[in-house]
Design a protein around this motif. Structure first.
Motif, PDB file in Angstrom:
ATOM      1  N   ILE A  83      14.546 -29.616 -19.804  1.00 34.29           N
ATOM      2  CA  ILE A  83      13.205 -29.684 -19.698  1.00 34.29           C
ATOM      3  C   ILE A  83      12.653 -29.375 -18.324  1.00 34.29           C
ATOM      4  O   ILE A  83      11.648 -28.321 -18.386  1.00 34.29           O
ATOM      5  N   GLN A  84      13.418 -29.208 -17.349  1.00 35.53           N
ATOM      6  CA  GLN A  84      13.094 -28.703 -16.250  1.00 35.53           C
ATOM      7  C   GLN A  84      13.264 -26.752 -16.146  1.00 35.53           C
ATOM      8  O   GLN A  84      12.322 -26.295 -15.609  1.00 35.53           O
ATOM      9  N   PHE A  85      14.063 -26.672 -16.715  1.00 34.61           N
ATOM     10  CA  PHE A  85      14.207 -24.994 -16.902  1.00 34.61           C
ATOM     11  C   PHE A  85      13.173 -24.521 -17.802  1.00 34.61           C
ATOM     12  O   PHE A  85      12.547 -23.568 -17.557  1.00 34.61           O
ATOM     13  N   ILE A  86      12.792 -25.417 -19.008  1.00 32.79           N
ATOM     14  CA  ILE A  86      11.579 -24.929 -19.698  1.00 32.79           C
ATOM     15  C   ILE A  86      10.386 -24.664 -19.034  1.00 32.79           C
ATOM     16  O   ILE A  86       9.730 -23.874 -19.118  1.00 32.79           O
ATOM     17  N   SER A  87      10.060 -25.888 -18.126  1.00 35.32           N
ATOM     18  CA  SER A  87       8.578 -25.962 -17.448  1.00 35.32           C
ATOM     19  C   SER A  87       8.831 -24.780 -16.520  1.00 35.32           C
ATOM     20  O   SER A  87       7.639 -24.149 -16.372  1.00 35.32           O
ATOM     21  N   ALA A  88       9.946 -24.610 -15.846  1.00 36.41           N
ATOM     22  CA  ALA A  88       9.889 -23.515 -14.673  1.00 36.41           C
ATOM     23  C   ALA A  88       9.964 -22.199 -15.328  1.00 36.41           C
ATOM     24  O   ALA A  88       8.986 -21.363 -14.965  1.00 36.41           O
ATOM     25  N   SER A  89      10.594 -21.936 -16.423  1.00 34.91           N
ATOM     26  CA  SER A  89      10.499 -20.722 -17.000  1.00 34.91           C
ATOM     27  C   SER A  89       9.136 -20.377 -17.799  1.00 34.91           C
ATOM     28  O   SER A  89       8.720 -19.170 -17.816  1.00 34.91           O
TER      29      SER A  89
END
Length: 288
Positions: A279-285
């Motif tokens: 989720i963190q990766f998706i939000s940041a990207s």
């Protein structure tokens, strides 16, 4: 006791088959608030269908990030479960405001790899063209897969030739859950036939196509995995780093091949590092 085993005991109290466990997990997922559009055709074959999951309050004017998820199962050479059995993955992502697409695809031995990757490609192209109708943002696409599904997602993310220029440009990231990316020489008896001519062996490997133009990648893996060897994750990670392609790697202690996908199921998904990292990766990207 691994988390996948814990999941079984928490749900039913005793060990059950994978299908029985997933049935209960998915029934729990489907009791949650979601909109589900089922068996949408992206091709003319029976297997060329996908499901779209959206948060209950999504409107056609919404513009949410989109995850296209590919399940595993040795590309059909071992137990392969249909798209409906992965509703639990969609439900977890929905809780974070993400539209989810889960596609079926044709399987070996009925077809060979070039047909399988063609189906994966066409599912992504359909999503790019139509997901705005379901409240998703076609310019915030993420490819995600588990095991052989991670291989399919990686092949599309690493090799620009598979997707149209517009669709590839709108890939915001790739998330691989215990994927085989660097598995030569072949170590399973079905692989030479699956990946046989007109492909040569190296053309079956996502690592072959890395050139620095890839979307950001997140490689997730458990150190208790005995199905996919660590060289797959380490090899792709090093190749992407060397090409200056954005990449992150997470290794989870005591997590095996089944645990990493089970992490998305109730009740394991709350505060689970696999889910939180994705989720963190998706939000940041998506915000870049």
């Amino acid at each position: 006791m691994g988390s996948a085993t814990v999941l079984t005991f928490l749900i039913v109290g005793v060990a059950t088959s994978t299908q029985a466990t997933l049935f209960i997990v998915n029934q729990l997922a489907l009791t949650q608030e979601m909109q589900r559009y089922t068996s949408i055709a992206y091709g003319s074959e029976a297997a060329q269908q996908l499901d779209v999951y959206t948060p209950i309050n999504t409107t056609y004017t919404s513009s949410l990030p989109v995850v296209i998820f590919f399940y595993g199962g040795c590309w059909g050479a071992c137990e392969t479960l249909p798209k409906e059995d992965y509703a639990f993955v969609a439900q977890t992502l929905l809780e974070h405001g993400i539209v989810v697409v889960i596609a079926d695809y044709r399987l070996f031995p009925t077809v060979r790899f070039l047909s399988i990757i063609e189906d994966a490609r066409n599912a992504v192209e359909w999503t790019h063209q139509h997901i705005a109708e379901y409240g998703g943002n076609p310019k915030q696409l993420f490819l995600m897969g588990h095991s052989a599904g991670a291989h399919l997602a990686a092949m599309l993310a690493m090799n620009q030739a598979y997707l149209s220029q517009d669709a590839y440009a709108d890939l915001n990231g790739f998330i691989g859950l215990a994927g085989p990316y660097n598995f030569l020489p072949f170590d399973e008896p079905y692989m030479p036939e699956l990946f046989g001519p007109p492909l040569n062996e190296h053309e079956s490997q996502p690592i072959t196509y890395v050139d620095g133009s890839e979307p950001p990648s997140l490689l997730l893996y458990g150190d208790a995995d005995t199905r996919v060897k660590p060289v797959n994750i380490d090899g792709l990670f090093k190749r992407l780093e060397a090409a200056n392609s954005p990449v992150q790697k997470r290794i989870y202690q005591g997590v095996d091949h089944a645990d990493i996908i089970a992490s998305f199921a109730m009740p394991l998904r709350r505060e689970n590092p696999v889910v939180l990292d994705a989720i963190q990766f998706i939000s940041a990207s998506a915000n870049n």
